[in-house]
Design a protein around this motif. Structure first.
Motif, PDB file in Angstrom:
ATOM      1  N   SER A 114     -10.315  46.453 -22.617  1.00 18.08           N
ATOM      2  CA  SER A 114      -9.481  46.056 -21.482  1.00 18.08           C
ATOM      3  C   SER A 114      -8.319  45.174 -21.927  1.00 18.08           C
ATOM      4  N   LYS A 115      -8.403  44.620 -23.140  1.00 21.64           N
ATOM      5  CA  LYS A 115      -7.292  43.824 -23.663  1.00 21.64           C
ATOM      6  C   LYS A 115      -6.096  44.703 -24.017  1.00 21.64           C
ATOM      7  N   ILE A 116      -6.327  45.992 -24.130  1.00 23.65           N
ATOM      8  CA  ILE A 116      -5.242  46.941 -24.422  1.00 23.65           C
ATOM      9  C   ILE A 116      -4.544  47.380 -23.141  1.00 23.65           C
ATOM     10  N   ASN A 117      -5.326  47.792 -22.154  1.00 18.91           N
ATOM     11  CA  ASN A 117      -4.736  48.427 -20.964  1.00 18.91           C
ATOM     12  C   ASN A 117      -5.244  47.853 -19.640  1.00 18.91           C
ATOM     13  N   GLY A 118      -6.083  46.835 -19.678  1.00 19.68           N
ATOM     14  CA  GLY A 118      -6.599  46.247 -18.455  1.00 19.68           C
ATOM     15  C   GLY A 118      -7.711  47.037 -17.793  1.00 19.68           C
ATOM     16  N   LEU A 119      -8.228  48.050 -18.476  1.00 22.73           N
ATOM     17  CA  LEU A 119      -9.214  48.949 -17.886  1.00 22.73           C
ATOM     18  C   LEU A 119     -10.474  49.016 -18.739  1.00 22.73           C
ATOM     19  N   GLN A 120     -11.628  49.179 -18.090  1.00 18.85           N
ATOM     20  CA  GLN A 120     -12.856  49.408 -18.837  1.00 18.85           C
ATOM     21  C   GLN A 120     -12.802  50.807 -19.444  1.00 18.85           C
ATOM     22  N   PRO A 121     -13.184  50.967 -20.702  1.00 20.18           N
ATOM     23  CA  PRO A 121     -13.184  52.298 -21.306  1.00 20.18           C
ATOM     24  C   PRO A 121     -14.114  53.263 -20.576  1.00 20.18           C
ATOM     25  N   LEU A 122     -13.768  54.540 -20.646  1.00 19.78           N
ATOM     26  CA  LEU A 122     -14.603  55.614 -20.110  1.00 19.78           C
ATOM     27  C   LEU A 122     -15.169  56.427 -21.260  1.00 19.78           C
ATOM     28  N   ALA A 123     -16.330  57.022 -21.043  1.00 21.02           N
ATOM     29  CA  ALA A 123     -16.972  57.838 -22.076  1.00 21.02           C
ATOM     30  C   ALA A 123     -17.922  58.818 -21.403  1.00 21.02           C
ATOM     31  N   PRO A 124     -18.350  59.848 -22.133  1.00 22.72           N
ATOM     32  CA  PRO A 124     -19.326  60.775 -21.540  1.00 22.72           C
ATOM     33  C   PRO A 124     -20.616  60.072 -21.142  1.00 22.72           C
ATOM     34  N   SER A 125     -21.034  59.076 -21.933  1.00 23.74           N
ATOM     35  CA  SER A 125     -22.221  58.275 -21.641  1.00 23.74           C
ATOM     36  C   SER A 125     -21.899  56.814 -21.906  1.00 23.74           C
ATOM     37  N   ALA A 126     -22.648  55.939 -21.269  1.00 24.13           N
ATOM     38  CA  ALA A 126     -22.370  54.503 -21.376  1.00 24.13           C
ATOM     39  C   ALA A 126     -22.957  53.928 -22.665  1.00 24.13           C
ATOM     40  N   ILE A 127     -22.517  54.487 -23.789  1.00 25.26           N
ATOM     41  CA  ILE A 127     -22.982  54.069 -25.112  1.00 25.26           C
ATOM     42  C   ILE A 127     -21.790  53.513 -25.880  1.00 25.26           C
ATOM     43  N   PRO A 128     -21.807  52.235 -26.240  1.00 24.55           N
ATOM     44  CA  PRO A 128     -20.677  51.696 -27.013  1.00 24.55           C
ATOM     45  C   PRO A 128     -20.685  52.216 -28.440  1.00 24.55           C
TER      46      PRO A 128
ATOM     47  N   PHE B   1      -7.346  43.023 -35.111  1.00 26.99           N
ATOM     48  CA  PHE B   1      -8.393  43.963 -34.725  1.00 26.99           C
ATOM     49  C   PHE B   1      -9.428  43.274 -33.846  1.00 26.99           C
ATOM     50  N   ILE B   2      -9.818  43.963 -32.781  1.00 26.04           N
ATOM     51  CA  ILE B   2     -10.809  43.457 -31.831  1.00 26.04           C
ATOM     52  C   ILE B   2     -11.864  44.534 -31.610  1.00 26.04           C
ATOM     53  N   SER B   3     -13.064  44.128 -31.250  1.00 24.97           N
ATOM     54  CA  SER B   3     -14.148  45.080 -31.015  1.00 24.97           C
ATOM     55  C   SER B   3     -13.913  45.856 -29.719  1.00 24.97           C
ATOM     56  N   VAL B   4     -14.350  47.106 -29.717  1.00 24.31           N
ATOM     57  CA  VAL B   4     -14.283  47.884 -28.478  1.00 24.31           C
ATOM     58  C   VAL B   4     -15.275  47.321 -27.469  1.00 24.31           C
ATOM     59  N   GLU B   5     -15.045  47.636 -26.195  1.00 24.91           N
ATOM     60  CA  GLU B   5     -15.905  47.168 -25.125  1.00 24.91           C
ATOM     61  C   GLU B   5     -16.877  48.261 -24.676  1.00 24.91           C
ATOM     62  N   ASP B   6     -17.911  47.858 -23.966  1.00 25.52           N
ATOM     63  CA  ASP B   6     -18.874  48.826 -23.442  1.00 25.52           C
ATOM     64  C   ASP B   6     -18.181  49.763 -22.453  1.00 25.52           C
ATOM     65  N   PRO B   7     -18.393  51.073 -22.605  1.00 27.65           N
ATOM     66  CA  PRO B   7     -17.742  52.028 -21.702  1.00 27.65           C
ATOM     67  C   PRO B   7     -18.562  52.287 -20.442  1.00 27.65           C
ATOM     68  N   LYS B   8     -17.892  52.834 -19.460  1.00 29.92           N
ATOM     69  CA  LYS B   8     -18.533  53.341 -18.245  1.00 29.92           C
ATOM     70  C   LYS B   8     -18.724  54.842 -18.362  1.00 29.92           C
ATOM     71  N   GLU B   9     -19.883  55.345 -17.960  1.00 28.88           N
ATOM     72  CA  GLU B   9     -20.098  56.793 -17.978  1.00 28.88           C
ATOM     73  C   GLU B   9     -19.183  57.468 -16.968  1.00 28.88           C
ATOM     74  N   MET B  10     -18.521  58.510 -17.388  1.00 24.53           N
ATOM     75  CA  MET B  10     -17.569  59.205 -16.526  1.00 24.53           C
ATOM     76  C   MET B  10     -18.279  59.943 -15.389  1.00 24.53           C
ATOM     77  N   THR B  11     -17.738  59.806 -14.212  1.00 19.66           N
ATOM     78  CA  THR B  11     -18.203  60.596 -13.078  1.00 19.66           C
ATOM     79  C   THR B  11     -17.552  61.979 -13.131  1.00 19.66           C
ATOM     80  N   LYS B  12     -18.020  62.870 -12.292  1.00 20.58           N
ATOM     81  CA  LYS B  12     -17.379  64.197 -12.222  1.00 20.58           C
ATOM     82  C   LYS B  12     -15.911  64.044 -11.816  1.00 20.58           C
ATOM     83  N   LYS B  13     -15.636  63.073 -10.947  1.00 19.07           N
ATOM     84  CA  LYS B  13     -14.248  62.826 -10.545  1.00 19.07           C
ATOM     85  C   LYS B  13     -13.420  62.354 -11.733  1.00 19.07           C
ATOM     86  N   ASP B  14     -13.991  61.457 -12.545  1.00 20.38           N
ATOM     87  CA  ASP B  14     -13.293  61.000 -13.752  1.00 20.38           C
ATOM     88  C   ASP B  14     -12.996  62.163 -14.693  1.00 20.38           C
TER      89      ASP B  14
END
Length: 365
Positions: free
Chosen positions: A108-122, A141-154
């Protein structure tokens, strides 16, 4: 080097040679992820490559994972890219834009948004970078953040964003687009059983795990045509926590489906560090049998290694990355067996507001 210097017909595009300038993130875009005059100069300097594939370019703000990387989702970005394509075309070159969504490789430090992924696995042991005033304008360099699992809408929104990015790329003057399905980013995350543990139609068996890639590819083909669509894959690359024992079979299944779709090319991103694993001959042979159109191989090859792959008819074009970074006239240097420029300052690889380490590498006199 007879093959490397032969022209090549990529559908209706005649390439002057079989050198490909591989995509390389350089983080030089202006505010709003807008390409600029300096980027136009950089790409124009390297127009003697048969084909240029642009640096990875995010299809949305959500798809951004690193600071100062360019986008292809606003009109300002389209206008910025027009400067690049016009300069390259004026010098007789051709270029495709690489469409990018980083998925879980973000913060979120890059774009202000929580990352998205197929599954919520960092992704463990994985970093991205920002520019925060470090000495020498270095990236921090900064660590990536925990992603949110994508919904069908995502998922559907992201497919739409790939198609819109492709249309914008053609409007900006690109000869085609490359879907980035490699290197641990979003599409690769869907392909791999260790990063995709979904239980719906986008996860589970290989047929389901390739579904997102296929739907993205179908949407892009519908938007700009199969002859203008390539896909980049990285079957043997495991960094960004992507070690999946099933990936080779999955990639081969995807190649068969992409062949049936008739896309322009598959671009193999191969490991480029000194002790990297070699891609085995049986894999190359099987891929050639299952995918009938153009195959590009990129991965720190010497010209003679590339020539050998071309002679064996295992690939059709050879990508070079760092050699084009430091040698804007790389094909001519190969032709003359001339000395090569080396990286002068590693601080300028990512970021920088001027020509240093970007457009100031000398040409042959």
């Amino acid at each position: 080097m007879k093959k490397l210097f032969q022209s090549y017909q990529l559908n209706d595009i005649l390439l002057n040679n079989r050198f490909v300038m591989a995509p390389m993130t350089r983080s030089r875009s202006s505010q709003g992820s807008v390409p600029n005059d300096l980027m136009a100069e950089y790409y124009g300097q390297r127009a003697t490559a048969g084909l240029i594939i642009s640096e990875a370019t995010q299809i949305s703000l959500q798809g951004m994972g690193y600071a100062k990387t360019p986008g292809i989702y606003t009109q300002e970005q389209v206008e910025g890219w027009k400067k690049v394509t016009e300069n390259v075309h004026q010098k007789g070159g051709h270029l495709f834009l690489q469409l990018w969504h980083v998925g879980r490789v973000s913060s979120s430090k890059i774009n202000g948004l929580q990352p998205l992924a197929p599954s919520a696995i960092p992704a463990s042991n994985t970093s991205v970078y920002i520019f925060d005033g470090a000495p020498n304008n270095d990236a921090t360099f900064i660590s990536v953040e925990d992603p949110k699992e994508m919904t069908k809408k995502d998922i559907q929104q992201t497919i739409n964003d790939f198609a819109a990015g492709a249309e914008n790329a053609i409007e900006a003057g690109f000869d085609g687009v490359e879907i980035h399905g490699a290197n641990g980013y979003l599409i690769d995350q869907f392909l791999r059983s260790n990063s995709n543990i979904r239980t719906d139609e986008y996860g589970g068996n290989a047929e389901n795990r390739i579904r997102f890639l296929m739907e993205v590819s179908e949407a892009v083909v519908k938007a700009v045509g199969k002859e203008r669509t390539g896909v980049r894959l990285s079957p043997f690359i495991k960094f960004k926590d992507m070690d999946d024992p099933e990936i080779l079979d999955t990639i081969m299944l995807a190649a068969e489906k992409l062949n049936a779709m008739g896309i322009a090319y598959i671009h193999l991103c191969e490991a480029d560090w000194d002790d990297a694993p070699e891609i085995p001959y049986p894999f190359r042979k099987e891929l050639r049998e299952k995918f009938k159109n153009t195959i590009i191989a990129t991965g720190n090859k010497t010209p003679s290694e590339g020539e050998d792959l071309l002679e064996q008819n295992l690939v059709d074009l050879i990508g070079f990355g760092r050699r084009f970074l430091t040698n804007p006239d790389y094909p001519e240097r190969v032709r003359q067996n001339a000395a090569l420029n080396e990286i002068t300052d590693s601080h300028t690889l990512f970021g920088g507001g001027d020509a240093r380490g970007y457009t100031d590498y000398p040409f042959l006199s």
